[in-house]
Design a protein around this motif. Structure first.
Motif, PDB file in Angstrom:
ATOM      1  N   THR A  18      -4.918  -0.491   6.830  1.00 32.71           N
ATOM      2  CA  THR A  18      -4.696  -0.900   5.533  1.00 32.71           C
ATOM      3  C   THR A  18      -4.701  -2.357   5.510  1.00 32.71           C
ATOM      4  OG1 THR A  18      -2.380  -0.043   5.862  1.00 32.71           O
ATOM      5  CG2 THR A  18      -3.865   1.114   4.277  1.00 32.71           C
ATOM      6  N   LEU A  80      -5.255  -0.121  -6.741  1.00 32.35           N
ATOM      7  CA  LEU A  80      -5.170  -0.324  -5.304  1.00 32.35           C
ATOM      8  C   LEU A  80      -6.689   0.030  -4.706  1.00 32.35           C
ATOM      9  CD1 LEU A  80      -3.700  -0.749  -2.533  1.00 32.35           C
ATOM     10  CD2 LEU A  80      -3.590   1.889  -2.606  1.00 32.35           C
ATOM     11  N   THR A  82      -8.019  -0.304  -1.097  1.00 29.39           N
ATOM     12  CA  THR A  82      -7.388  -0.678   0.555  1.00 29.39           C
ATOM     13  C   THR A  82      -8.564   0.153   1.266  1.00 29.39           C
ATOM     14  OG1 THR A  82      -5.853  -0.436   1.921  1.00 29.39           O
ATOM     15  CG2 THR A  82      -5.821   1.490   0.223  1.00 29.39           C
ATOM     16  N   TYR A 115      -2.450   8.570  -0.774  1.00 28.92           N
ATOM     17  CA  TYR A 115      -2.071   6.891  -0.208  1.00 28.92           C
ATOM     18  C   TYR A 115      -1.834   6.139  -1.205  1.00 28.92           C
ATOM     19  CZ  TYR A 115      -2.607   3.016   2.750  1.00 28.92           C
ATOM     20  OH  TYR A 115      -2.504   1.858   3.446  1.00 28.92           O
ATOM     21  N   GLU A 119       1.979   4.025  -1.520  1.00 29.85           N
ATOM     22  CA  GLU A 119       2.064   2.605  -1.472  1.00 29.85           C
ATOM     23  C   GLU A 119       2.718   2.323  -2.909  1.00 29.85           C
ATOM     24  OE1 GLU A 119       0.230   0.029   0.592  1.00 29.85           O
ATOM     25  OE2 GLU A 119       0.946   1.450   1.907  1.00 29.85           O
ATOM     26  N   LYS A 123       6.304   0.040  -3.489  1.00 27.99           N
ATOM     27  CA  LYS A 123       6.607  -1.280  -4.366  1.00 27.99           C
ATOM     28  C   LYS A 123       7.168  -1.194  -5.459  1.00 27.99           C
ATOM     29  CE  LYS A 123       3.440  -3.744  -7.745  1.00 27.99           C
ATOM     30  NZ  LYS A 123       3.983  -5.118  -6.981  1.00 27.99           N
TER      31      LYS A 123
END
Length: 356
Positions: A18, A80, A82, A115, A119, A123
């Motif tokens: 990542t 996102l 990634t 995923y 993430e 955050k």
């Protein structure tokens, strides 16, 4: 995969990838930096020639997740993009057809969502928010993105044409395609003819190199070669043949070709023990051929293979002027070739020195 024997597929996991950025195309090495005898180049061995013929055919297959979602509680849109993982592959036809593993390419929308949620929860927690509110997400866009990174550093979008199933579930082979012509190809061998203790070479992109910051950019896009022997020829429970080899491989090598002493592909690196990378198992070239036949793809070399091989032979014989013409033709027909610039520069240097 195959937890009862602690086996795992050799795809580099998202935990490792990542934070690894996509490597940009690197510039050509300036001629004055080349370390070469200006009157005669050292002769290459048969193994050297096979390696030089192979390098430009082996690619990295990179999988991204691109996700966008709306969180009603705070009215924000989160996104996102990634890297989820990567493996290796190789050109099997000049028109951009590539072979790799199914477990490299079989990424689902649900995996991307999972995923993303993990993430985002981290955050939100760092921002003092309740991480449980991610359950309220409204999905705007979720899609895996497939890219092929060529050995010269260029990156091309890829599409999946036919994919099997990960190890333990089916035939772990995938055929993908990029929009390219005149690609350098590796030929498939007849894997039914391999024998115990035949010498083999595995080629691919182990993730260990990318995880380190001590290598330069060119090293990140250069394939790794490891040698070994055929240790055993086995059959999985679902009657699928596999070849066990002692050539070391690591996460990131999945889908990379394993060559016999003639430079032909006998199979692709697929899985191995978690404790060691000292032996791995291959899905065979004959299984790969089944997928190609189904798609109507012919495993054949093109003009690039022929002219580059001729150039290397002439170069190795000290016929640099003739070799230079071959290399320049290769460059015109396939500008993405990762090795031909080196030989053009070296040939030019030697010719100039001999004329002075």
């Amino acid at each position: 995969m195959l937890p009862q024997v602690k086996m795992q597929a050799l795809l580099l996991s998202s935990v490792l990838t990542t934070l690894i950025p996509i490597v940009p195309a690197y510039s050509q090495v300036p001629m004055q930096q080349l370390q070469v005898n200006t009157t005669q180049s050292e002769k290459m061995s048969t193994s050297n020639l096979i390696a030089e013929n192979t390098k430009s055919s082996v690619v990295r297959v990179v999988i991204w997740c691109d996700v966008k979602a709306y969180l009603p509680k705070n009215g924000k849109i989160y996104s996102l993009k990634t890297m989820l993982g990567h493996g290796s592959g190789f050109f099997v036809n000049p028109n951009g057809y590539i072979v790799t593993n199914a477990h490299v390419t079989n990424v689902t929308d649900e995996e991307c969502k999972q995923y993303f949620v993990e993430e985002l929860a981290v955050k939100l927690k760092e921002d003092g928010e309740d991480s449980n509110i991610v359950k309220q997400l409204k999905w705007i866009d979720v899609k895996p993105i497939y890219q092929v990174h060529l050995p010269n550093g260029e990156s091309l979008p890829a599409q999946i044409l036919k994919s099997g199933a990960p190890i333990g579930e089916g035939k772990d082979v995938s055929i993908i395609k990029v929009n390219i012509r005149n690609a350098p190809v590796l030929k498939l061998a007849d894997s039914s003819k391999v024998r115990i203790l035949d010498k083999v070479t595995a080629v691919g992109y182990p993730g260990l190199v990318e995880m380190s910051d001590i290598f330069d950019k060119k090293s990140l896009v250069e394939a790794t070669f490891t040698s070994g022997e055929i240790s055993a020829i086995k059959t999985l429970k679902d009657n699928i043949p596999v070849i066990q080899v002692s050539a070391p491989a690591a996460p990131g090598n999945s889908g990379g070709p394993v060559l016999n002493e003639r430079g032909e592909v006998i199979g692709i690196v697929t899985f191995g023990p978690q404790e060691s990378n000292n032996y791995v198992f291959l899905f065979t070239s004959n299984t790969i051929q089944e997928f190609l036949t189904y798609e109507g793809i012919v495993n054949e070399e093109g003009l690039i293979n022929q002219k580059y091989r001729e150039g290397l032979q002439l170069y190795n014989q000290g016929k640099y002027t003739e070799a230079l013409r071959k290399f320049q033709l290769v460059k015109r027909l396939f500008p993405y070739h990762s090795e031909v610039d080196k030989f053009i520069q070296q040939s030019t240097q030697i010719i100039a020195a001999n004329h002075n």
